[in-house]
Design an enzyme around this catalytic site. Structure first.
Site, PDB file in Angstrom:
ATOM      1  N   HIS A 177       0.825  -1.212   0.000  1.00 26.92           N
ATOM      2  CA  HIS A 177       0.000   0.000   0.000  1.00 26.92           C
ATOM      3  C   HIS A 177       0.855   1.256   0.000  1.00 26.92           C
ATOM      4  CE1 HIS A 177       0.433   1.000   4.358  1.00 26.92           C
ATOM      5  NE2 HIS A 177       0.438  -0.305   4.555  1.00 26.92           N
ATOM      6  N   ASP A 226      -0.302   4.450   1.068  1.00 27.49           N
ATOM      7  CA  ASP A 226      -0.594   5.452   2.087  1.00 27.49           C
ATOM      8  C   ASP A 226       0.216   5.211   3.355  1.00 27.49           C
ATOM      9  OD1 ASP A 226      -2.299   3.120   2.286  1.00 27.49           O
ATOM     10  OD2 ASP A 226      -3.422   4.153   3.852  1.00 27.49           O
ATOM     11  N   ASP A 281       6.530   0.772   6.585  1.00 30.85           N
ATOM     12  CA  ASP A 281       5.084   0.579   6.413  1.00 30.85           C
ATOM     13  C   ASP A 281       4.563   1.495   5.314  1.00 30.85           C
ATOM     14  OD1 ASP A 281       2.462  -0.143   6.803  1.00 30.85           O
ATOM     15  OD2 ASP A 281       2.194   1.066   8.604  1.00 30.85           O
ATOM     16  N   GLU A 325      -4.952   1.782   3.013  1.00 27.12           N
ATOM     17  CA  GLU A 325      -4.825   0.681   3.971  1.00 27.12           C
ATOM     18  C   GLU A 325      -4.876   1.173   5.406  1.00 27.12           C
ATOM     19  OE1 GLU A 325      -2.892  -2.140   6.705  1.00 27.12           O
ATOM     20  OE2 GLU A 325      -2.230  -0.112   6.185  1.00 27.12           O
ATOM     21  N   GLU A 326      -4.335   2.370   5.640  1.00 24.13           N
ATOM     22  CA  GLU A 326      -4.207   2.857   7.013  1.00 24.13           C
ATOM     23  C   GLU A 326      -5.526   3.346   7.601  1.00 24.13           C
ATOM     24  OE1 GLU A 326      -1.735   2.271   8.647  1.00 24.13           O
ATOM     25  OE2 GLU A 326       0.065   2.287   7.404  1.00 24.13           O
ATOM     26  N   ASP A 385       3.098  -6.887   4.918  1.00 21.80           N
ATOM     27  CA  ASP A 385       2.762  -5.734   5.764  1.00 21.80           C
ATOM     28  C   ASP A 385       2.850  -6.050   7.254  1.00 21.80           C
ATOM     29  OD1 ASP A 385       2.123  -3.082   6.053  1.00 21.80           O
ATOM     30  OD2 ASP A 385      -0.034  -3.377   5.956  1.00 21.80           O
ATOM     31  N   HIS A 440       4.532   3.098  12.350  1.00 25.19           N
ATOM     32  CA  HIS A 440       3.751   4.085  13.095  1.00 25.19           C
ATOM     33  C   HIS A 440       4.539   4.737  14.229  1.00 25.19           C
ATOM     34  CE1 HIS A 440      -0.466   2.497  11.739  1.00 25.19           C
ATOM     35  NE2 HIS A 440       0.463   2.236  10.838  1.00 25.19           N
TER      36      HIS A 440
END
Length: 411
Positions: free
Chosen positions: A97, A99, A130, A164-165, A192, A386
């Site tokens: 992904h 984003d 990520d 995705e987030e 992921d 994150h």
């Protein structure tokens, strides 16, 4: 021939260190934030990726874009790139992904989160792990095969998606519901999540249930409790009763770590600001992670009995809300072709034994599984996603690229 092709691909990937760094730097410099997080979406990043896919020579590029009036272009891009294999009976997919999550408090970063810092084998910046580690690894695997002129055994697909987030409504969920790209016989890898040695192959997820309990009683002075109804005490009674769910749903599944369902109280909201007041309202939350063998509705039925008992015993009213509910998708079988292929590749590349495992968290693989597709989540990483000063290792990107190339070349 397969062994020689893989050996040549692995050697080629070993020459890509500078390319990996350059690609990570340029991707990180294009923040792809959801409008939920104050961003403009993934459009600009998608244009860069499409240009790169053309540069490395994929056979086809399609888009399955989701309408979204909140972003300037009015759409959230989802990219489907393919290279043809010797056999088209199935496709080997790697889904990543575009984003990212916001960087958070900038003072916690050692530098600009959108400018990659290279510290030896480590790359630091928002999104580098990520999910750019998985994305870049898949691109390097395809690049190696193209530069060597090697045709994969089966068709290869790269799905590079949005959103995705923040729920995947405009990302892979939209693609699955609005296209026919994926087939039941395909092998689907989602890079992921993972662990430090690359041994974890995630094949199953627990159900997730977050519950908000609001207890309504009657506020009064702390010196005259008989004149009120203590909502806090009633809520505490319920909270302690919920712990009995561990005994009501006790089964274990060794695929998961921990191997049990968990039923934990978490957040607690403020009730009254002073000590000498009996609260007339109280709010707390629980986080349940439930093994797939149990139905969420069966757990809720038990909680409802407890709520009724507390309401009758304490003369309160208790309401519930569910900030999140995700019933477990059917697990990917531990002997599914995607799991077997990953085991072979992980062993050859990293010399570790891949182990099918379940997790308590949620990934987009669940969306594939609910659609009847066998998907596995795998990557070798430190799980810095994150966090402030998010990082990944260059060696892990190269190693994961070799794993993907290995799978692309397996008969």
């Amino acid at each position: 021939m397969v062994e020689k092709n893989f050996s040549d691909a692995a050697k080629k990937i070993d020459t890509y260190r500078d390319e990996i760094i350059k690609l990570q730097m340029e991707l990180t410099a294009i923040p792809a934030l959801s409008p939920v997080n104050g961003g403009k979406g993934e459009w600009e990043k998608a244009r860069y990726i499409i240009a790169y896919l053309k540069k490395i020579g994929v056979d086809s590029i399609e888009e399955c874009n989701a309408p979204d009036p909140r972003v300037p272009e009015g759409t959230r891009p989802n990219i489907i790139a393919r290279i043809k294999g010797k056999n088209s009976s199935h496709t080997i997919w790697v889904m990543s992904h575009m984003d990212i999550v916001p960087p958070g408090e900038l003072s916690e970063w050692k530098g600009d989160p959108y400018k990659v810092r290279v510290e030896g084998n480590k790359l630091i910046g928002r999104g580098v792990e990520d999910n750019q580690q998985g994305m870049v690894a898949s691109l390097m695997a395809v690049k190696a095969l193209r530069e060597l002129g090697v045709t994969p055994e089966y068709d290869v697909g790269l799905a590079i998606v949005s959103d995705e987030e923040t729920g995947s409504d405009y990302g892979i969920d939209y693609v699955i519901k609005n296209s026919s790209f994926f087939r039941k016989e395909d092998l689907i890898i989602v890079p992921d999540a993972g662990n430090e040695d690359g041994s974890m192959i995630e094949v199953a997820e627990k159900s997730i249930l977050w519950t908000k309990y609001r207890t309504i009683g009657k506020q009064c002075h702390g010196s005259t409790p008989e004149r009120g109804i203590n909502a806090h005490k009633a809520a505490a009674t319920l909270l302690l009763m919920i712990d009995s769910l561990y005994k009501k749903f006790p089964d274990k599944d060794p695929v998961f770590d921990p191997p049990i369902s968990t039923f934990e109280p978490t957040k607690k909201e403020n009730n009254v600001p002073n000590v000498n007041t009996i609260p007339g309202e109280d709010v707390f939350y629980t986080d349940f992670r439930i093994l797939p063998k149990y139905k969420v509705d069966d757990v809720l039925a038990e909680v409802s009995k407890m709520i009724k008992e507390v309401e009758e015993g304490s003369k309160v009213k208790i309401t519930t809300e569910y900030p999140q509910r995700a019933d477990a998708a059917p697990p990917t079988p531990t002997d599914a072709p995607v799991v077997i292929a990953l085991k072979k590749a992980i062993k050859d590349v990293y010399n570790v034994d891949g182990k099918p495992m379940g997790i308590g968290g949620g990934t987009v693989a669940a969306l594939f599984r609910r659609g009847g597709f066998h998907a596995a989540v795998w990557s070798r990483l430190d799980e810095s996603a994150h966090s402030y000063n998010e990082y990944c290792y260059i060696d892990n990107i190269a190693g994961d690229a070799k794993v993907f190339a290995h799978i692309f070349l397996q008969k």
